[in-house]
Write an enzyme that holds these catalytic residues in place. Structure first.
Site, short mmCIF file in Angstrom:
data_model
loop_
_atom_site.label_atom_id
_atom_site.label_comp_id
_atom_site.label_asym_id
_atom_site.label_seq_id
_atom_site.Cartn_x
_atom_site.Cartn_y
_atom_site.Cartn_z
N LYS A 256 27.26 4.10 23.11
CA LYS A 256 26.67 5.22 22.38
C LYS A 256 25.67 5.86 23.34
CE LYS A 256 24.53 6.48 17.98
NZ LYS A 256 23.73 7.57 18.50
N ARG A 261 25.06 15.94 21.39
CA ARG A 261 26.48 16.20 21.13
C ARG A 261 26.88 17.60 21.61
NH1 ARG A 261 29.28 13.65 16.50
NH2 ARG A 261 31.50 14.01 16.86
N ARG A 276 25.52 20.33 18.27
CA ARG A 276 25.77 19.55 17.05
C ARG A 276 25.68 20.41 15.80
NH1 ARG A 276 24.32 13.73 15.80
NH2 ARG A 276 24.43 13.75 13.55
N GLU A 306 29.25 13.93 24.68
CA GLU A 306 27.79 13.83 24.66
C GLU A 306 27.27 14.28 26.03
OE1 GLU A 306 26.30 12.77 21.85
OE2 GLU A 306 24.37 11.92 22.40
N PHE A 346 34.44 11.81 24.62
CA PHE A 346 34.97 10.65 23.88
C PHE A 346 36.08 11.02 22.91
CE2 PHE A 346 30.69 11.61 22.13
CZ PHE A 346 31.07 12.11 20.89
N ARG A 421 31.37 11.51 7.37
CA ARG A 421 30.61 10.37 7.86
C ARG A 421 31.19 9.15 7.15
NH1 ARG A 421 25.70 10.20 10.16
NH2 ARG A 421 25.03 12.26 9.52
N LYS A 427 28.04 3.01 13.97
CA LYS A 427 27.11 2.97 15.11
C LYS A 427 26.22 1.74 15.00
CE LYS A 427 24.24 6.34 12.71
NZ LYS A 427 23.73 7.68 12.64
P1 AMP Z 1 23.48 9.59 15.16
O1 AMP Z 1 23.00 10.79 15.92
O2 AMP Z 1 22.48 8.48 15.15
O3 AMP Z 1 24.04 9.93 13.81
O4 AMP Z 1 24.72 8.94 15.98
C1 AMP Z 1 25.93 9.60 16.18
C2 AMP Z 1 25.87 10.40 17.49
O5 AMP Z 1 26.00 9.55 18.61
C3 AMP Z 1 27.01 11.37 17.66
O6 AMP Z 1 26.78 12.55 16.91
C4 AMP Z 1 26.99 11.63 19.14
O7 AMP Z 1 26.09 12.67 19.44
C5 AMP Z 1 26.40 10.35 19.72
N1 AMP Z 1 27.35 9.58 20.55
C6 AMP Z 1 27.03 9.01 21.73
N2 AMP Z 1 28.07 8.36 22.26
C7 AMP Z 1 29.10 8.50 21.39
C8 AMP Z 1 30.47 8.04 21.36
N3 AMP Z 1 30.96 7.27 22.32
N4 AMP Z 1 31.24 8.38 20.29
C9 AMP Z 1 30.74 9.16 19.29
N5 AMP Z 1 29.46 9.61 19.25
C10 AMP Z 1 28.65 9.29 20.29
#
Ligand code: AMP
Length: 561
Positions: A256, A261, A276, A306, A346, A421, A427
């Site tokens: 991650k 994004r 995003r 990303e 990704f 979602r 995650k």
């Molecule tokens: P969050 O921002 O905490 O909701 O986590 C999801 C975000 O992680 C996604 O919107 C991406 O911006 C980021 N991200 C980083 N690496 C990845 C990956 N390998 N696959 C999908 N999302 C990723």
């Protein structure tokens, strides 16, 4: 042609209606009433938008210009108008009050004239379009003139909605959920088809007019289009790796990355980038644009990834640094040199004329890998397909050691679900769970902080009505330097002031950590946060991504166990 007055009449009734079913009924009546040409405009208007968010068009009117135009139309001084804003707490009511005070000689409110020329919905839209197109030298004056024209041609019922549209804050409580249901009701099509169309095109106006003209069949024919962003697939939190394996069996694990994004659209030599929030950010990232042109071998593609800012040691720089690149409109090249970015891809959703979103992740991955050539800036990183917990743990440790956030654990057989979602993307991060909340107000500081906003009022989101419900304030975790930056960031979004309190147009999210969620009668949500602390500003996230009341309730229940 429908008059703007009729639109405002219905908005007023919606504003005074509480139940979301009744509101849906009213919005659906409005949609049935207008012509096909007016329908997309009205769809955006009710949600407080003039243009769909994905276009790079924006009205670009801050409260400052609005007050200036009001001052010219009413003959009142700026100070007098600001006093009314403070008193009414609403720009719409301010407009009515200010123009109501106009001296007899002044030309305004068409209702005061013998035969008022009615404004049409199209005419109001076209004026806002002219305002959006006004750029460069003299644009401020021209924007003010257009606004004055609208104020001077409008009736008393209309001016308040003109003012609210000008700052894109309608305040009638209509969010995406109500619009979706209203389209289904007005044109007798399934809600699921409306939802699908919206996720793929990201444009409710287009979905509404498609439903009206071609019914369900046409809606189901809506598909991906290069140059029009699609809603992003989102991830859920998993408490631990074991739970994820139990739920998914064999998984696809990836780092991650700690970045921001980006959705990438390529057609021939044209590359468009979306954030995003699905805002067009192509102009801010010329380095990524040219890297994509060479690295992506496909003629046309839509990709997900990303953007990461890497420092000299190869570790990711703080998220705020990346946002400096994303927000940049001027002096872009200088920022490219100081904050170089790399892009980790990704996913791929579209390739050479075909949509790939229905294919399983593993298959999409093959297409992704084979579409990307060697490049210093664009990478497709390692993906691990396994059900072995120790291997995934090892990957997790490596990701953290490299300075990234954790890992993503994905279902290798899952489609790309725009806007969802769900459990297909999980995650895993080490940090305690945080909430993403909308800033709806603030307080001017005291002592050496008098010229800074501090103590920010936060709210969660009610997706059905689009309303924001307060959950308390955050004042810790903010440095003096950050206070100055935040004050600048919020200045344009101040709606009203009363004493040292400021009401802020919901626009920006804060990620907030806290010790506990408590029940509270002090706030609209019924909950309050104990020891809230600002983790970071999430101005990459859209308002709809704010955490919901439902999530707060869930977290409250879980912590009690
Ligand atoms: P969050 O921002 O905490 O909701 O986590 C999801 C975000 O992680 C996604 O919107 C991406 O911006 C980021 N991200 C980083 N690496 C990845 C990956 N390998 N696959 C999908 N999302 C990723």
């Amino acid at each position: 042609m429908t008059s703007f007055r009729e639109f405002c009449r219905i908005c007023k009734i919606i504003e005074e209606t509480a139940g979301s079913l009744d509101m849906t009924g009213l919005v659906s009546e409005l949609f049935s009433l207008v012509t096909s040409e007016e329908l997309p405009i009205v769809t955006h208007f009710v949600m407080g938008e003039v243009f769909p968010a994905w276009t790079d068009k924006e009205v670009g009117l801050g409260t400052g210009i609005l007050i200036n135009a009001l001052s010219r139309s009413s003959g009142l001084s700026i100070k007098e108008i600001e006093d009314i804003v403070r008193e009414t707490g609403d720009i719409g009511k301010t407009t009515v009050k200010a123009l109501g005070k106009v001296s007899k000689g002044q030309v305004t409110f068409s209702s005061f004239l013998d035969s008022p020329a009615e404004l049409s919905i199209m005419e109001v839209f076209e004026r806002f379009r002219d305002i959006a197109h006004a750029t460069g030298k003299g644009s401020q004056t021209s924007k003010i003139k257009h606004l004055q024209y609208l104020f001077n041609s409008a009736s008393v019922e209309e001016v308040s909605y003109i003012a609210r549209l000008a700052i894109e804050d309608m305040r009638i409580g209509v969010g995406e959920g109500i619009v979706r249901d209203a389209i289904a009701k007005a044109f007798n099509v399934p809600v699921a088809s409306v939802e699908r169309g919206y996720m793929l095109t990201n444009d409710m106006g287009l979905v509404a007019v498609t439903a009206k003209e071609g019914g369900n069949e046409a809606l189901l024919n809506l598909g991906l289009q290069v140059g029009r962003p699609i809603k992003l697939m989102l991830a859920q939190v998993t408490p631990d790796i074991e739970t994820a394996i139990r739920e998914l069996g064999v998984v696809a694990a990836e780092w991650k990355f700690d970045g921001a994004r980006v959705q990438i659209h390529k057609k021939g030599d044209t590359v468009t980038l979306y954030s995003r929030r699905l805002e067009n950010i192509t102009g801010s990232l010329p380095d990524i644009v040219s890297a994509v042109k060479t690295a992506v071998k496909a003629d046309s593609a839509i990709l997900d990834g990303e953007a990461v800012a890497i420092d000299e040691d190869g570790r990711p720089k703080p998220f705020q640094e990346i946002l400096k690149r994303f927000r940049r409109k001027y002096d872009v090249q200088n920022k490219v040199r100081h904050i170089p970015l790399t892009l980790n891809l990704f996913d791929i959703m579209y390739l050479n004329g075909d949509s790939l979103i229905e294919l399983p992740l593993q298959k999409r991955r093959e297409f992704l890998v084979s579409s990307i050539g060697d490049s210093d800036l664009v990478h497709v990183d390692n993906q691990l397909i396994t059900s072995d917990i120790s291997q995934i743990n090892c990957m997790y440790e490596q990701a953290l050691q490299a300075g990234h956030e954790g890992i993503m654990i994905k279902n290798p057989g899952s489609p790309y679900s725009p806007g969802k979602r769900g459990k297909n993307w999980l995650k895993k991060k080490p940090v305690m769970e945080t909430l993403d909340l909308v800033v709806i107000g603030a307080e001017w500081g005291y002592g050496r902080r008098t010229s800074f906003l501090g103590s920010f009022a936060l709210a969660c989101h009610d997706p059905e009505t689009g309303r924001f419900l307060s959950v308390g304030k955050v004042a810790t975790g903010i440095s003096d330097e950050q206070l100055a930056e935040l004050t600048e960031l919020f200045r344009e979004h101040i709606i009203s002031e009363s004493g040292t309190s400021v009401e802020i147009r919901p626009h920006i999210l804060f990620e907030v950590a806290f010790e506990e969620i408590q029940k509270s009668t002090n706030y609209g949500s019924g909950y309050a946060l104990r020891f809230p602390r600002l983790v970071r500003v999430r101005d990459d996230k859209s308002l709809e991504e704010a955490d919901t009341l439902e999530r707060l309730e869930d977290m409250y229940r879980t912590q009690r166990k």
